[in-house]
Write a protein that holds these residues in place. Structure first.
Motif, PDB file in Angstrom:
ATOM      1  N   ASN A 225      92.696  42.579  -0.814  1.00  0.00           N
ATOM      2  CA  ASN A 225      92.683  42.873  -2.246  1.00  0.00           C
ATOM      3  C   ASN A 225      92.987  41.663  -3.130  1.00  0.00           C
ATOM      4  O   ASN A 225      93.367  41.827  -4.283  1.00  0.00           O
ATOM      5  CB  ASN A 225      93.681  43.986  -2.565  1.00  0.00           C
ATOM      6  N   LEU A 226      92.789  40.451  -2.621  1.00  0.00           N
ATOM      7  CA  LEU A 226      93.029  39.285  -3.471  1.00  0.00           C
ATOM      8  C   LEU A 226      91.987  39.217  -4.586  1.00  0.00           C
ATOM      9  O   LEU A 226      92.306  38.968  -5.745  1.00  0.00           O
ATOM     10  CB  LEU A 226      92.999  37.995  -2.640  1.00  0.00           C
ATOM     11  N   ASN A 227      90.716  39.437  -4.223  1.00  0.00           N
ATOM     12  CA  ASN A 227      89.617  39.528  -5.198  1.00  0.00           C
ATOM     13  C   ASN A 227      89.606  38.372  -6.205  1.00  0.00           C
ATOM     14  O   ASN A 227      89.669  38.574  -7.418  1.00  0.00           O
ATOM     15  CB  ASN A 227      89.682  40.858  -5.964  1.00  0.00           C
ATOM     16  N   PRO A 228      89.495  37.128  -5.720  1.00  0.00           N
ATOM     17  CA  PRO A 228      89.570  35.971  -6.624  1.00  0.00           C
ATOM     18  C   PRO A 228      88.320  35.754  -7.470  1.00  0.00           C
ATOM     19  O   PRO A 228      88.355  35.018  -8.451  1.00  0.00           O
ATOM     20  CB  PRO A 228      89.773  34.803  -5.655  1.00  0.00           C
ATOM     21  N   GLY A 229      87.220  36.378  -7.102  1.00  0.00           N
ATOM     22  CA  GLY A 229      85.984  36.186  -7.855  1.00  0.00           C
ATOM     23  C   GLY A 229      84.771  36.414  -6.978  1.00  0.00           C
ATOM     24  O   GLY A 229      84.887  36.798  -5.818  1.00  0.00           O
ATOM     25  N   THR A 230      83.606  36.151  -7.523  1.00  0.00           N
ATOM     26  CA  THR A 230      82.372  36.312  -6.765  1.00  0.00           C
ATOM     27  C   THR A 230      81.309  35.403  -7.357  1.00  0.00           C
ATOM     28  O   THR A 230      81.595  34.619  -8.267  1.00  0.00           O
ATOM     29  CB  THR A 230      81.902  37.782  -6.783  1.00  0.00           C
ATOM     30  N   VAL A 231      80.111  35.465  -6.828  1.00  0.00           N
ATOM     31  CA  VAL A 231      78.997  34.696  -7.373  1.00  0.00           C
ATOM     32  C   VAL A 231      78.053  35.652  -8.095  1.00  0.00           C
ATOM     33  O   VAL A 231      78.007  36.836  -7.769  1.00  0.00           O
ATOM     34  CB  VAL A 231      78.232  33.924  -6.277  1.00  0.00           C
ATOM     35  N   ASN A 232      77.338  35.133  -9.081  1.00  0.00           N
ATOM     36  CA  ASN A 232      76.402  35.975  -9.822  1.00  0.00           C
ATOM     37  C   ASN A 232      74.983  35.551  -9.488  1.00  0.00           C
ATOM     38  O   ASN A 232      74.604  34.397  -9.710  1.00  0.00           O
ATOM     39  CB  ASN A 232      76.652  35.872 -11.327  1.00  0.00           C
ATOM     40  N   CYS A 233      74.222  36.489  -8.951  1.00  0.00           N
ATOM     41  CA  CYS A 233      72.906  36.157  -8.402  1.00  0.00           C
ATOM     42  C   CYS A 233      71.825  37.105  -8.926  1.00  0.00           C
ATOM     43  O   CYS A 233      71.428  38.058  -8.237  1.00  0.00           O
ATOM     44  CB  CYS A 233      72.952  36.216  -6.881  1.00  0.00           C
ATOM     45  N   PRO A 234      71.337  36.870 -10.124  1.00  0.00           N
ATOM     46  CA  PRO A 234      70.318  37.763 -10.675  1.00  0.00           C
ATOM     47  C   PRO A 234      68.932  37.552 -10.074  1.00  0.00           C
ATOM     48  O   PRO A 234      68.652  36.523  -9.440  1.00  0.00           O
ATOM     49  CB  PRO A 234      70.314  37.398 -12.160  1.00  0.00           C
ATOM     50  N   VAL A 235      68.090  38.532 -10.312  1.00  0.00           N
ATOM     51  CA  VAL A 235      66.664  38.428 -10.010  1.00  0.00           C
ATOM     52  C   VAL A 235      65.965  38.136 -11.333  1.00  0.00           C
ATOM     53  O   VAL A 235      66.191  38.835 -12.330  1.00  0.00           O
ATOM     54  CB  VAL A 235      66.132  39.726  -9.387  1.00  0.00           C
ATOM     55  N   VAL A 236      65.145  37.102 -11.346  1.00  0.00           N
ATOM     56  CA  VAL A 236      64.459  36.703 -12.574  1.00  0.00           C
ATOM     57  C   VAL A 236      62.945  36.759 -12.359  1.00  0.00           C
ATOM     58  O   VAL A 236      62.461  36.677 -11.227  1.00  0.00           O
ATOM     59  CB  VAL A 236      64.871  35.284 -13.022  1.00  0.00           C
ATOM     60  N   VAL A 237      62.216  36.894 -13.469  1.00  0.00           N
ATOM     61  CA  VAL A 237      60.759  36.888 -13.406  1.00  0.00           C
ATOM     62  C   VAL A 237      60.216  35.852 -14.378  1.00  0.00           C
ATOM     63  O   VAL A 237      60.836  35.536 -15.396  1.00  0.00           O
ATOM     64  CB  VAL A 237      60.155  38.279 -13.729  1.00  0.00           C
ATOM     65  N   ASN A 238      59.075  35.317 -14.055  1.00  0.00           N
ATOM     66  CA  ASN A 238      58.369  34.389 -14.934  1.00  0.00           C
ATOM     67  C   ASN A 238      57.903  35.151 -16.173  1.00  0.00           C
ATOM     68  O   ASN A 238      57.273  36.210 -16.072  1.00  0.00           O
ATOM     69  CB  ASN A 238      57.176  33.797 -14.178  1.00  0.00           C
ATOM     70  N   ILE A 239      58.254  34.648 -17.351  1.00  0.00           N
ATOM     71  CA  ILE A 239      57.960  35.354 -18.598  1.00  0.00           C
ATOM     72  C   ILE A 239      56.468  35.581 -18.785  1.00  0.00           C
ATOM     73  O   ILE A 239      56.030  36.663 -19.197  1.00  0.00           O
ATOM     74  CB  ILE A 239      58.552  34.592 -19.797  1.00  0.00           C
ATOM     75  N   ASP A 240      55.651  34.558 -18.500  1.00  0.00           N
ATOM     76  CA  ASP A 240      54.205  34.715 -18.660  1.00  0.00           C
ATOM     77  C   ASP A 240      53.647  35.770 -17.719  1.00  0.00           C
ATOM     78  O   ASP A 240      52.760  36.543 -18.099  1.00  0.00           O
ATOM     79  CB  ASP A 240      53.503  33.374 -18.424  1.00  0.00           C
ATOM     80  N   ALA A 241      54.189  35.804 -16.503  1.00  0.00           N
ATOM     81  CA  ALA A 241      53.735  36.815 -15.545  1.00  0.00           C
ATOM     82  C   ALA A 241      54.081  38.216 -16.034  1.00  0.00           C
ATOM     83  O   ALA A 241      53.265  39.140 -15.958  1.00  0.00           O
ATOM     84  CB  ALA A 241      54.357  36.558 -14.174  1.00  0.00           C
ATOM     85  N   TYR A 242      55.292  38.363 -16.558  1.00  0.00           N
ATOM     86  CA  TYR A 242      55.718  39.675 -17.062  1.00  0.00           C
ATOM     87  C   TYR A 242      54.862  40.093 -18.249  1.00  0.00           C
ATOM     88  O   TYR A 242      54.411  41.246 -18.331  1.00  0.00           O
ATOM     89  CB  TYR A 242      57.191  39.633 -17.459  1.00  0.00           C
ATOM     90  N   ASN A 243      54.628  39.168 -19.170  1.00  0.00           N
ATOM     91  CA  ASN A 243      53.856  39.502 -20.370  1.00  0.00           C
ATOM     92  C   ASN A 243      52.406  39.837 -20.065  1.00  0.00           C
ATOM     93  O   ASN A 243      51.731  40.485 -20.862  1.00  0.00           O
ATOM     94  CB  ASN A 243      53.922  38.353 -21.374  1.00  0.00           C
ATOM     95  N   SER A 244      51.906  39.370 -18.928  1.00  0.00           N
ATOM     96  CA  SER A 244      50.510  39.636 -18.573  1.00  0.00           C
ATOM     97  C   SER A 244      50.314  40.993 -17.903  1.00  0.00           C
ATOM     98  O   SER A 244      49.181  41.419 -17.673  1.00  0.00           O
ATOM     99  CB  SER A 244      49.982  38.539 -17.641  1.00  0.00           C
ATOM    100  N   LEU A 245      51.418  41.687 -17.606  1.00  0.00           N
ATOM    101  CA  LEU A 245      51.313  43.002 -16.988  1.00  0.00           C
ATOM    102  C   LEU A 245      50.724  44.011 -17.970  1.00  0.00           C
ATOM    103  O   LEU A 245      50.929  43.913 -19.181  1.00  0.00           O
ATOM    104  CB  LEU A 245      52.687  43.496 -16.534  1.00  0.00           C
ATOM    105  N   THR A 246      50.019  44.971 -17.453  1.00  0.00           N
ATOM    106  CA  THR A 246      49.539  46.076 -18.284  1.00  0.00           C
ATOM    107  C   THR A 246      50.736  46.961 -18.637  1.00  0.00           C
ATOM    108  O   THR A 246      51.783  46.908 -17.979  1.00  0.00           O
ATOM    109  CB  THR A 246      48.507  46.920 -17.532  1.00  0.00           C
TER     110      THR A 246
END
Length: 337
Positions: A225-246
């Motif tokens: 239970n020390l729980n000193p911290g963790t790492v933050n590891c998001p999933v990201v997408v290329n903006i142009d790829a996302y914007n090109s989706l229907t």
């Protein structure tokens, strides 16, 4: 299949507009092997394919597309459409995200890690930070608080950390340094050998990593239970790829995120944590429980790490105090305070 073309000198992105008759495949860059840390990505791919009748699929590649430290670069130039990153791997590339890697924030479980991550990801300064890489934050990869697997006699007070050699990185490394320990950034795949050869006394990992890299095989005690911290590891997408989706493809992707995250949490709790408890018992590993008083001493001794982060990031023009306050306020809300 849509491709993003990479030039040698110019990051030129060519976007092909998908039509209902065209099958679309996204390439997703992750690393290591399939494990608890990547199950939400695998589930997301499954759900998107189901919802689109196979017209939108994802090719999840484990180290086949990029090094883990270069996934943001690959997203920026459109080498692939989606990637998993960890803020601490390249703090200079995503400084706003590193607030979630500060020590002793008080996150108690995976659900809270998701909630504080989502709150931070929605902040305009964080979005702007990632937009420099043509990246959009899609979802978190909720990691449990790291804890120590150690050798020798258990260290159950702050004073006993003096001189302790610990494998820890980022904000956690700074936190252990603040209490007199000696942090080292041994690569995760070398942590077992570092323990075996007594280069380090302890290793800070989440449970699945202690299992994957076998550091638990060297350990005699575990800080439950020390729980000193963790790492933050998001999933990201290329903006142009996302914007090109229907619109239909965007709906399939966006609507699948909550279910993918819940699947990740359920899998981690039912598979990893159950296995972890069993192994601790089998190996007769001592579970070290710190008193509230000792935890408070750790928190007080490491507060300067957050103060220094706020000072350094503010000097870079980042609203660091605002981001830190946002995280702490969200946690107070979650804790009913």
């Amino acid at each position: 299949m849509k491709k993003y073309l990479q030039g040698a000198a110019v990051a030129a992105i060519s976007v092909a507009i998908a039509t209902p008759s065209m099958a679309l495949e996204w390439n997703v860059s992750v690393w290591g092997k399939r494990r608890a840390f990547t199950e939400h990505i695998e589930k997301l791919a499954e759900l998107v394919s189901e919802k689109t009748g196979g017209d939108f699929t994802m090719n999840v590649s484990y180290e086949g597309l990029s090094k883990n430290t270069e996934n943001l670069d690959g997203i920026q130039i459109g080498a692939f459409e989606m990637a998993q990153i960890c803020a601490g791997y390249h703090e200079d590339k995503n400084p706003t995200l590193t607030v979630l890697e500060l020590p002793f924030l008080g996150v108690r479980n995976l659900e809270e890690e998701v909630a504080v991550s989502d709150a931070l990801y929605a902040h305009p300064a964080v979005k702007k930070d990632l937009e420099r890489w043509n990246a959009m934050l899609l979802m978190s990869s909720p990691m449990p608080q790291y804890n120590l697997v150690g050798t020798g006699e258990p260290r159950d007070t702050l004073e006993e950390f003096s001189g302790m050699r610990v494998r820890a990185t980022g904000g956690m490394g700074e936190a252990f340094k603040a209490v007199g320990a000696v942090p080292t950034s041994v690569p995760s795949n070398e942590a077992y050998n570092a323990m075996e050869s007594h280069v380090v006394d302890t290793v800070a990992f989440a449970q699945h990593a202690h299992l994957s890299f076998r550091t638990i095989d060297q350990g005699t005690w575990w800080t439950e239970n020390l729980n000193p911290g963790t790492v933050n590891c998001p999933v990201v997408v290329n903006i142009d790829a996302y914007n090109s989706l229907t619109p239909e493809q965007k709906e399939a992707l966006d609507s699948s995120v909550p279910e993918a995250i819940q699947y990740y949490i359920d899998n981690y709790q039912s598979e990893v944590l159950t296995q972890w408890d069993k192994i601790l018992t089998e190996k007769n590993v001592t579970k070290v429980q710190y008193s509230d008083e000792e935890i408070a001493k750790f928190e007080a001794a490491t507060q300067g790490v957050a103060d220094e982060w706020i000072k350094a990031r503010s000097a870079e023009g980042i609203p660091a105090q605002e981001l830190y306050d946002l995280v702490k306020a969200k946690l107070k809300e979650l804790h009913g305070m």
